[in-house]
Design a protein around this motif. Sequence first.
Motif, PDB file in Angstrom:
ATOM      1  N   ALA A  24       0.792  -1.176   0.200  1.00 27.93           N
ATOM      2  CA  ALA A  24      -0.095  -0.046   0.033  1.00 27.93           C
ATOM      3  C   ALA A  24       0.890   1.378  -0.077  1.00 27.93           C
ATOM      4  N   ALA A  25       1.889   1.122   0.667  1.00 23.25           N
ATOM      5  CA  ALA A  25       2.884   2.294   0.707  1.00 23.25           C
ATOM      6  C   ALA A  25       4.002   2.135  -0.620  1.00 23.25           C
ATOM      7  N   TRP A  26       3.904   1.501  -1.502  1.00 19.61           N
ATOM      8  CA  TRP A  26       5.025   1.406  -2.423  1.00 19.61           C
ATOM      9  C   TRP A  26       5.092   2.718  -3.505  1.00 19.61           C
ATOM     10  N   GLN A  27       4.076   3.292  -3.583  1.00 17.41           N
ATOM     11  CA  GLN A  27       3.930   4.230  -4.613  1.00 17.41           C
ATOM     12  C   GLN A  27       4.267   5.478  -3.752  1.00 17.41           C
ATOM     13  N   THR A  28       3.972   5.608  -2.516  1.00 19.87           N
ATOM     14  CA  THR A  28       4.012   6.878  -1.659  1.00 19.87           C
ATOM     15  C   THR A  28       5.131   7.128  -0.838  1.00 19.87           C
ATOM     16  N   ASN A  29       5.903   6.097  -0.453  1.00 20.08           N
ATOM     17  CA  ASN A  29       6.680   6.012   0.530  1.00 20.08           C
ATOM     18  C   ASN A  29       7.966   5.508   0.103  1.00 20.08           C
ATOM     19  N   PRO A  30       9.119   6.109  -0.544  1.00 19.13           N
ATOM     20  CA  PRO A  30      10.336   5.698  -1.016  1.00 19.13           C
ATOM     21  C   PRO A  30      10.991   4.778  -0.282  1.00 19.13           C
ATOM     22  N   ASN A  31      10.725   4.695   1.171  1.00 11.50           N
ATOM     23  CA  ASN A  31      11.304   3.683   2.313  1.00 11.50           C
ATOM     24  C   ASN A  31      11.080   2.449   2.066  1.00 11.50           C
ATOM     25  N   THR A  32      10.115   2.170   1.279  1.00 10.99           N
ATOM     26  CA  THR A  32       9.280   0.784   1.314  1.00 10.99           C
ATOM     27  C   THR A  32      10.294  -0.228   0.478  1.00 10.99           C
ATOM     28  N   GLU A  33      10.847  -1.122   1.044  1.00  9.82           N
ATOM     29  CA  GLU A  33      11.648  -2.224   0.358  1.00  9.82           C
ATOM     30  C   GLU A  33      10.621  -2.859  -0.390  1.00  9.82           C
ATOM     31  N   GLY A  34      11.167  -3.621  -1.598  1.00 11.84           N
ATOM     32  CA  GLY A  34      10.357  -4.299  -2.373  1.00 11.84           C
ATOM     33  C   GLY A  34      10.640  -4.424  -3.946  1.00 11.84           C
ATOM     34  N   VAL A  35      10.015  -5.031  -4.697  1.00 10.80           N
ATOM     35  CA  VAL A  35      10.382  -5.156  -6.157  1.00 10.80           C
ATOM     36  C   VAL A  35       8.952  -5.028  -7.058  1.00 10.80           C
ATOM     37  N   PHE A  36       9.247  -4.453  -8.082  1.00 15.31           N
ATOM     38  CA  PHE A  36       7.914  -3.954  -9.070  1.00 15.31           C
ATOM     39  C   PHE A  36       8.652  -4.639 -10.309  1.00 15.31           C
ATOM     40  N   VAL A  37       7.608  -5.582 -10.833  1.00 17.32           N
ATOM     41  CA  VAL A  37       7.794  -6.487 -12.077  1.00 17.32           C
ATOM     42  C   VAL A  37       6.705  -6.029 -12.984  1.00 17.32           C
ATOM     43  N   GLY A  38       7.018  -5.630 -14.197  1.00 21.75           N
ATOM     44  CA  GLY A  38       5.923  -5.469 -15.299  1.00 21.75           C
ATOM     45  C   GLY A  38       6.229  -5.209 -16.513  1.00 21.75           C
ATOM     46  N   LEU A  39       5.479  -5.400 -17.468  1.00 18.85           N
ATOM     47  CA  LEU A  39       5.782  -5.234 -19.067  1.00 18.85           C
ATOM     48  C   LEU A  39       5.615  -4.000 -19.627  1.00 18.85           C
ATOM     49  N   VAL A  40       6.316  -3.516 -20.587  1.00 17.80           N
ATOM     50  CA  VAL A  40       6.403  -2.102 -21.185  1.00 17.80           C
ATOM     51  C   VAL A  40       6.219  -2.399 -22.544  1.00 17.80           C
ATOM     52  N   ASN A  41       5.572  -1.622 -23.322  1.00 19.92           N
ATOM     53  CA  ASN A  41       5.219  -1.861 -24.637  1.00 19.92           C
ATOM     54  C   ASN A  41       6.261  -0.771 -25.317  1.00 19.92           C
ATOM     55  N   SER A  42       7.329  -1.485 -25.877  1.00 16.08           N
ATOM     56  CA  SER A  42       8.381  -0.553 -26.435  1.00 16.08           C
ATOM     57  C   SER A  42       9.381  -1.546 -27.424  1.00 16.08           C
ATOM     58  N   ARG A  43       9.911  -0.872 -28.447  1.00 16.48           N
ATOM     59  CA  ARG A  43      10.924  -1.543 -29.261  1.00 16.48           C
ATOM     60  C   ARG A  43      12.104  -1.160 -29.077  1.00 16.48           C
ATOM     61  N   THR A  44      12.456  -0.100 -28.481  1.00 19.90           N
ATOM     62  CA  THR A  44      13.824   0.382 -28.176  1.00 19.90           C
ATOM     63  C   THR A  44      14.135   0.484 -26.470  1.00 19.90           C
ATOM     64  N   LEU A  45      15.251   0.058 -26.224  1.00 18.75           N
ATOM     65  CA  LEU A  45      15.579   0.165 -24.762  1.00 18.75           C
ATOM     66  C   LEU A  45      15.812   1.503 -24.417  1.00 18.75           C
ATOM     67  N   PRO A  46      15.419   1.992 -23.545  1.00 15.81           N
ATOM     68  CA  PRO A  46      15.674   3.513 -22.904  1.00 15.81           C
ATOM     69  C   PRO A  46      17.100   3.968 -22.762  1.00 15.81           C
ATOM     70  N   SER A  47      17.437   5.249 -23.185  1.00 15.59           N
ATOM     71  CA  SER A  47      18.848   5.792 -22.917  1.00 15.59           C
ATOM     72  C   SER A  47      18.972   6.470 -21.437  1.00 15.59           C
ATOM     73  N   THR A  48      17.713   6.811 -21.186  1.00 12.68           N
ATOM     74  CA  THR A  48      17.691   7.660 -19.676  1.00 12.68           C
ATOM     75  C   THR A  48      16.236   7.069 -18.991  1.00 12.68           C
ATOM     76  N   ALA A  49      16.524   7.524 -17.843  1.00  8.87           N
ATOM     77  CA  ALA A  49      15.127   6.954 -16.876  1.00  8.87           C
ATOM     78  C   ALA A  49      15.094   8.013 -15.959  1.00  8.87           C
ATOM     79  N   THR A  50      13.788   8.288 -15.397  1.00  7.52           N
ATOM     80  CA  THR A  50      13.660   9.464 -14.287  1.00  7.52           C
ATOM     81  C   THR A  50      14.006   8.630 -12.851  1.00  7.52           C
ATOM     82  N   ALA A  51      14.858   9.241 -12.232  1.00  8.88           N
ATOM     83  CA  ALA A  51      15.269   8.811 -10.828  1.00  8.88           C
ATOM     84  C   ALA A  51      14.197   8.969 -10.026  1.00  8.88           C
ATOM     85  N   PRO A  52      14.001   7.796  -9.197  1.00  6.15           N
ATOM     86  CA  PRO A  52      13.209   7.611  -8.001  1.00  6.15           C
ATOM     87  C   PRO A  52      13.391   8.744  -6.949  1.00  6.15           C
TER      88      PRO A  52
END
Length: 470
Positions: A379-407
């Motif tokens: 419940a705190a994963w999205q709002t509390n950056p102190n929450t330990e854990g893992v997110f696994v999901g699928l992304v629709n894309s043909r090209t690997l990203p060269s940049t990413a937004t820092a948490p």
Amino acid sequence: MDQPPRIGRYSLVRRVGAGGFATVWLARDEQLDAEVAVKILSENWVEDEDVRRRFLAEGRFLRKVDSLYVVGVHDIGEADDGRPFMVLTYADGGTLADRIKAGQLEFGEAVRIITQVGRGLKHLHARGVLHRDVKPANVLFRTDPAGDRAMLSDLGLGKSLAEVSRITMPGGTPAYVAPEQVLGERLDHRADLYSLGAVAYAAFTGQAPHGVVSLGAVMQIDSPPPSMTTLREDVPDAIDVVVRRALEPDRDQRWPDLDSFLNALREAHTTGKVPAGLVPAAEMPKPSPAAVPVDQETAPASSGQTTVAAKPKRSRRAGVITALAAVVLAAAGGYGGYRYVLTRPVEVDNTPLSVKVPRDWHQKAVDAGKSLVVSTDTAAWQTNPNTEGVFVGLVNSRTLPSTATAPEGCSPATPEKSGDAVTFRYSCNNVPTVVERYQQVNDTTQLRVQVRDDNPTTRQEVLDSAKYQP
């Protein structure tokens, strides 16, 4: 990282394996015109002195043994970027794990393989080395003119027999490790014998004994696994008796040594009969508690020998709390610790996503069957950056990203590209460290994995365990 053209004098051909701490390449020794395997420490561990020490220790253990049945070390060095590497015998025939997965082995073939692996273990033990991680994935095959030959590999958990004569830190692969090794007890050659018995069980049946997936579950084992005939009806009773004797939780009830086990296995296969004189372990008299030298105190005698004073045998249950505490401490360590950090496999129902996580990540959240979060508090994963854990999901894309937004709480990261994946390792302040990976799984889809945890071993192992298997 992108494939470099060479490491030292070895030109790289292709990557053949990778783990949390090292990558293995097929390479060519141009001076000798020969194929070799080059194992090089992963660049994210290059500054960890403990990991470097254990990596080099593996090379020294392998170098001690000149055996047809143990992968040989031919060279060791340091790459231009400072990472240590070792040059190994190249095994071109895959692993025993691959063969077990492909289908049932013929009984004679299984006996041949177990015999060769046993010879490799005997040669290690004769040189004063205990393997401690015998499993199908660590049995490699090399093609010879007369056929193929099984060889033991990966001594990342190897220890000298002098070291394991003292109490050791728990470790090993749950499905194949001896109970006394999980409990951190003093070890001897019978720990590897148990693991070889577990490999034999898998070779004959296609499944590991007991089916345990955590070291905590290994602590609860109090009897040999079910008869192999429950998994494969045509396994001869004689072979079943011999293999299950090797899997006695109480090491005093196992075969006394590798020769006894291997000779009995060959006799059972050749004659179809239980070897003469073999008393089923269940019918053997149990030694009295006061006579069992498990918890021993040793002192040098005047003759230069060792005098042993026996204490009552500690029950396995009594040692569980101590062993669990040792596991927690070991999980914070380096090379080898990752083998028992992950204790719980997690899957998304009716989808091809899965990941393995620490036991205290006990909450799971699924989004429309396309992603999951496993953490201490979903419940705190999205709002509390102190929450330990893992997110696994699928992304629709043909090209690997060269940049990413820092948490939140983290600085931007430089992308690390390796084959069909790119990884971002963020530096974070006052919040758990984050690592994120995008991997191209088909032309239009990427697997995205983000792990938050301050333990670098945990981060890497959770990251590497995430799978998409359509």
